[in-house]
Design an enzyme around this catalytic site. Structure first.
Site, PDB file in Angstrom:
ATOM      1  N   CYS A   1       0.866  -1.177   0.000  1.00 28.59           N
ATOM      2  CA  CYS A   1       0.000   0.000   0.000  1.00 28.59           C
ATOM      3  C   CYS A   1       0.901   1.224   0.000  1.00 28.59           C
ATOM      4  CB  CYS A   1      -0.971  -0.032   1.175  1.00 28.59           C
ATOM      5  SG  CYS A   1      -0.211  -0.262   2.793  1.00 28.59           S
TER       6      CYS A   1
ATOM      7  N   ARG B   1      -2.346  -1.210   5.330  1.00 21.94           N
ATOM      8  CA  ARG B   1      -3.459  -1.825   4.602  1.00 21.94           C
ATOM      9  C   ARG B   1      -3.031  -3.139   3.955  1.00 21.94           C
ATOM     10  NH1 ARG B   1      -5.202   3.135   0.879  1.00 21.94           N
ATOM     11  NH2 ARG B   1      -2.959   3.573   1.067  1.00 21.94           N
TER      12      ARG B   1
END
Length: 435
Positions: free
Chosen positions: A384, A389
């Site tokens: 990410c 994430r």
């Protein structure tokens, strides 16, 4: 600068409440819709039991083959537009024969909402979860624990998939434990993400520092570590790095702190408990070096049919409308990377969440990835902006039984900081990286 990255807790919780509506805006380009289903089975229980946790000792583990999960507990988080979108996503129309199962009150609640929307071909599946036939479950459902399981474990009760030895619960967040001090899971320790990643690129700290941190936390390679966060992806970042270090059994509280709070379970306030440092980790660090890739290793996955470098960034980030971060100036994406979905912006992960913030069904996630040529037989590495994430999706893929998975630690921040790295911007579809 770090503050702008991780403090949007209230925004994250609000995003979870409106997850179904937000997905419509982030799923671009949308795959072609299949024909409406003629018959559908819906499991109305919470996702933990759908995934494989038995509701009680000796109860069935899993769900009816092919069943969808629409938990009755989600209904208060879904307005009629959001519920209609969920039904449309799963090709359920008023002509579809819908069979519901679960507890009576759960079935009644879901049936009433479906009836309100004009779905009247709704019946009760009388022989659901019959243990004489195979049920489906998340291959490693035990890696995503639920609040009742932790509470039972803390109270000395017999639990499914119990830790083999010593265990610890840790809350994970960035910076000082401000919210932790006000309210946290009883007995939980606290882990500041500054202890596992550092500037200038927020990559993981050195292996020596990781080993020292494990000792400080009282964690050995054979300690079961149960992590949760106000932000699920903060806990996931710590979980992924601990697995890299060599902790064999790392669990994640599905839905994070919100799940515990919604369950109405006891909380406590105050400082973290004193912990006796571990004398030795008991195994080499890192124990699983293949779980975190360097930039050269990540480059080697690009534009291959047997591998995927997967961007877990919002669509506006992926097409170069925004970098997603105040401290990352370049916009764009790694040329040749495939879009693995994320959420509406860099602090949200709605595409992977049920309305209550728990992990969306494995079937839904796998279908989302397959549309972008990301499949479990490949070597898959997620990234990410700087790793949070990506770590959440890594933990979900791990629970789904995907074998050859990792995180490209440097992510867009590292990649975009080097002028010679190929980047791309603009609208594009799944075939853009399929050669």
């Amino acid at each position: 600068m770090k503050l702008s990255r991780h403090v949007a807790v209230s925004a994250l919780l609000l995003g979870c409440l409106h997850a179904t509506a937000s997905i419509a805006a982030t799923e671009k380009p949308a795959p072609a819709q299949d024909k409406a289903q003629q018959n559908v089975i819906i499991d109305t229980r919470p996702s933990a039991f759908y995934n494989g946790w038995p509701e009680q000792a000796g109860a069935p583990s899993g769900h009816e083959p092919g069943a969808l999960n629409l938990a009755a507990t989600w209904l208060n988080e879904m307005n009629d537009t959001q519920l209609s979108h969920w039904l449309q996503q799963h090709q359920v129309t008023p002509a579809t024969q819908v069979s519901l199962y679960g507890r009576t009150e759960q079935i009644d609640a879901v049936k009433a909402r479906l009836n309100k929307l004009g779905f009247h071909n709704v019946t009760y599946l009388a022989d659901a979860l019959n243990q004489t036939r195979p049920l489906q479950r998340l291959p490693h459902f035990e890696q995503l624990v639920y609040p009742g399981w932790i509470h039972a474990l803390q109270n000395g009760q017999t639990v499914t998939a119990a830790p083999a030895g010593e265990w610890r619960v840790l809350e994970v967040a960035w910076g000082a434990p401000k919210q932790y001090l006000i309210s946290h899971i009883p007995g939980a320790g606290y882990l500041d993400t500054n202890d596992i990643e550092s500037e200038p690129l927020w990559n993981k700290v050195s292996d020596d520092k990781l080993k020292a941190l494990m000792a400080k936390l009282g964690v050995r390679h054979d300690t079961t570590v149960i992590l949760y966060g106000r932000d699920v992806y903060a806990a996931a970042r710590a979980a992924q790095i601990m697995l890299y270090a060599g902790v064999k059994d790392v669990r994640l509280l599905d839905g994070g702190w919100r799940a515990w709070s919604d369950a109405g379970l006891p909380v406590e306030r105050g400082l973290p408990p004193d912990v006796k440092p571990a004398a030795d980790f008991g195994a080499p660090v890192p124990g699983q070096p293949q779980l975190i890739l360097s930039q050269p290793q990540a480059k080697a996955l690009l534009n291959r049919r047997d591998a995927s470098l997967v961007s877990i960034r919002s669509w506006p980030e992926f097409i170069g409308e925004t970098s997603g971060y105040s401290y990352i100036k370049p916009k764009g994406e790694i040329a040749g990377a495939r879009w693995g979905h994320a959420g509406s912006d860099s602090t949200h992960m709605e595409d992977f969440h049920n309305p209550d913030g728990t992990m969306k069904s494995a079937d839904d996630i796998a279908a989302m990835w397959k549309a972008w040529h990301i499949t479990p037989d490949q070597q898959v590495s997620f990234y990410c902006g700087t790793g949070w994430r990506a770590s959440e999706t890594f933990m979900y893929a791990r629970a789904m039984g995907w074998k050859n998975i990792s995180v490209y630690d440097g992510g867009w921040y590292e990649w975009s900081s080097e002028a010679g790295n190929a980047t791309v911007s603009g609208e594009r579809g799944p075939d853009s990286s399929w050669k």
